[in-house]
Enzyme design. Structure first.
Site, PDB file in Angstrom:
ATOM      1  N   HIS A  24      40.696  39.647  37.631  1.00  0.00           N
ATOM      2  CA  HIS A  24      41.456  40.159  38.787  1.00  0.00           C
ATOM      3  C   HIS A  24      42.907  39.671  38.800  1.00  0.00           C
ATOM      4  O   HIS A  24      43.690  40.099  39.647  1.00  0.00           O
ATOM      5  CB  HIS A  24      40.785  39.745  40.102  1.00  0.00           C
ATOM      6  CG  HIS A  24      39.435  40.362  40.315  1.00  0.00           C
ATOM      7  ND1 HIS A  24      39.232  41.725  40.350  1.00  0.00           N
ATOM      8  CD2 HIS A  24      38.207  39.805  40.496  1.00  0.00           C
ATOM      9  CE1 HIS A  24      37.943  41.979  40.543  1.00  0.00           C
ATOM     10  NE2 HIS A  24      37.293  40.831  40.636  1.00  0.00           N
ATOM     11  N   HIS A  81      32.822  44.133  39.334  1.00  0.00           N
ATOM     12  CA  HIS A  81      34.055  44.551  40.017  1.00  0.00           C
ATOM     13  C   HIS A  81      35.073  45.117  39.030  1.00  0.00           C
ATOM     14  O   HIS A  81      35.113  44.715  37.864  1.00  0.00           O
ATOM     15  CB  HIS A  81      34.685  43.353  40.743  1.00  0.00           C
ATOM     16  CG  HIS A  81      33.788  42.682  41.725  1.00  0.00           C
ATOM     17  ND1 HIS A  81      33.035  41.558  41.405  1.00  0.00           N
ATOM     18  CD2 HIS A  81      33.507  42.979  43.020  1.00  0.00           C
ATOM     19  CE1 HIS A  81      32.342  41.184  42.475  1.00  0.00           C
ATOM     20  NE2 HIS A  81      32.598  42.031  43.468  1.00  0.00           N
TER      21      HIS A  81
END
Ligand code: SP5
Ligand code: ZN
Length: 346
Positions: free
Chosen positions: A160, A198
């Site tokens: 991320h 994710h």
């Protein structure tokens, strides 16, 4: 398979993250790496080695200098302002708000460089993220030196984290650093395959305008799931990088059968790219028992995932990302690696 590991990950031990309107204990915690390391050893996966030190220079090929300087100094500046407690941001830029000035205030800069309130900066964050980066680059080097595959057992995770932002428990993008390291050592093309639950928004952003690193990502649909603002199927890269990002969003409830169909699409794109090597962002938060995720992998499905990765027949660097069902994490992660090895051996 070699595992690259450093105890320095313990230095990142956040107290709390904001989740569902409450401060709750951090899901991303030292016990995660401990249980995976135990399983690596008990399963006899192979030697566990320490990382080599790479210094900050290769980090600056992937991350912005101002951002890296901020990360290195953030804790001391925060403590001077607020005392000895985890640093969390409280306000952010929205689109069209000014971004001309980097705030002088530590509170301003926490918001400027982050995108969520789930990623505390602590006393040991900089130490831990440097060690994780070293592990990822060491794994990349071992593979270029002739190992068929290596596993960087790291935390905090990285996918991320973008060129100049942190969030989603990630600060430095370990997978991107491994990919860049292999480019710097002469590989012409590297594929990054992200199988964390994710979307790997940071990795996508880092390689968005590049055609030498293909980014392929299977993940929960951002219409339903964190990080919400990226990972849609129509995000394909830009400029020379157009067509070198492939997103395969999947709905809540996805199990191995549906995942395997998407994986075949990912594998075909990677094969067409003909990379010199593969980096796998390996999250095990696709597990049915994961406390913050909604896919339905059983532990045995991770063996199948590993075999599917081996089917790409590429030198492979595995880099640990998410997975928060701590009791099962060791089995699930090592199943991927063992599934890879037994399929690669044929
Ligand atoms: C590396 C990685 O896996 N990072 C994931 C960061 C996710 N943070 C946001 C989690 C939000 C969870 N909200 C649902 C909780 C269920 N009650
Ligand atoms: Zn994840």
């Amino acid at each position: 398979m070699i595992t690259v590991y450093s105890d320095a990950h313990h230095a990142q031990e956040g107290r709390a993250e904001l989740n569902d309107g409450q401060l709750v204990p951090c899901y991303e915690k030292p016990a995660r790496a401990r249980i995976v390391l135990d399983r690596v050893r008990s399963a006899g996966l192979g030697p566990v080695i320490a990382p080599d030190p790479y210094g900050v220079e290769p980090i600056l090929e992937v991350h912005d200098k101002g951002y890296v300087d901020f990360l290195a100094a953030a804790w001391d500046e925060w403590v001077a302002e607020h005392g000895d407690r985890d640093a969390l941001p409280l306000n952010w830029l929205a689109p069209n708000m000014h971004r001309r000035h980097v705030p002088a205030s530590i509170d301003g800069r926490l918001g400027y460089y982050s995108f969520d309130a789930g990623t505390p900066i602590t006393a040991g964050t900089w130490t831990a993220v440097r060690a994780a980066a070293d592990c990822a680059m060491t794994a990349a080097d071992r593979v270029l030196d002739g190992e068929p595959a290596a596993y960087a057992l790291v935390r905090p995770p990285g996918h991320h984290a973008g060129r100049a932002f942190y969030g989603g428990y990630c600060f430095l993008n370990n997978a991107a650093l491994a990919a860049q390291r292999m480019r710097d050592r002469g590989c012409a093309r590297i594929a990054v395959l992200d199988v964390d639950y994710h979307h790997g928004n940071g990795t996508q952003e880092i390689f968005w305008r590049r055609s030498d690193v293909l980014f392929v990502c299977l993940h929960a649909d951002p219409r339903q799931e964190f990080p919400y603002f990226s990972g849609h199927a129509d995000e394909e890269g830009e400029g020379i990088g157009q067509g070198f990002t492939l997103n395969l969003p999947l709905p809540w409830g996805t199990g191995w059968e549906e995942y395997a169909a998407a994986f075949r699409v990912a594998a075909a794109r990677i094969a067409a790219f003909a990379p010199d090597a593969l980096v796998v962002s390996l999250g095990a938060d696709t597990f049915i028992g994961d406390p913050i995720s909604r896919f339905r992998f059983q532990s045995d499905d991770f063996l199948r995932l590993g075999a599917a990765v081996a089917g790409l027949s590429l030198p492979t660097v595995f880099v640990q990302e998410g997975g928060y069902a701590v009791e099962a994490l060791g089995v699930n992660v090592v199943n991927v690696l063992a599934g890879f090895e037994s399929a690669a051996r044929g």
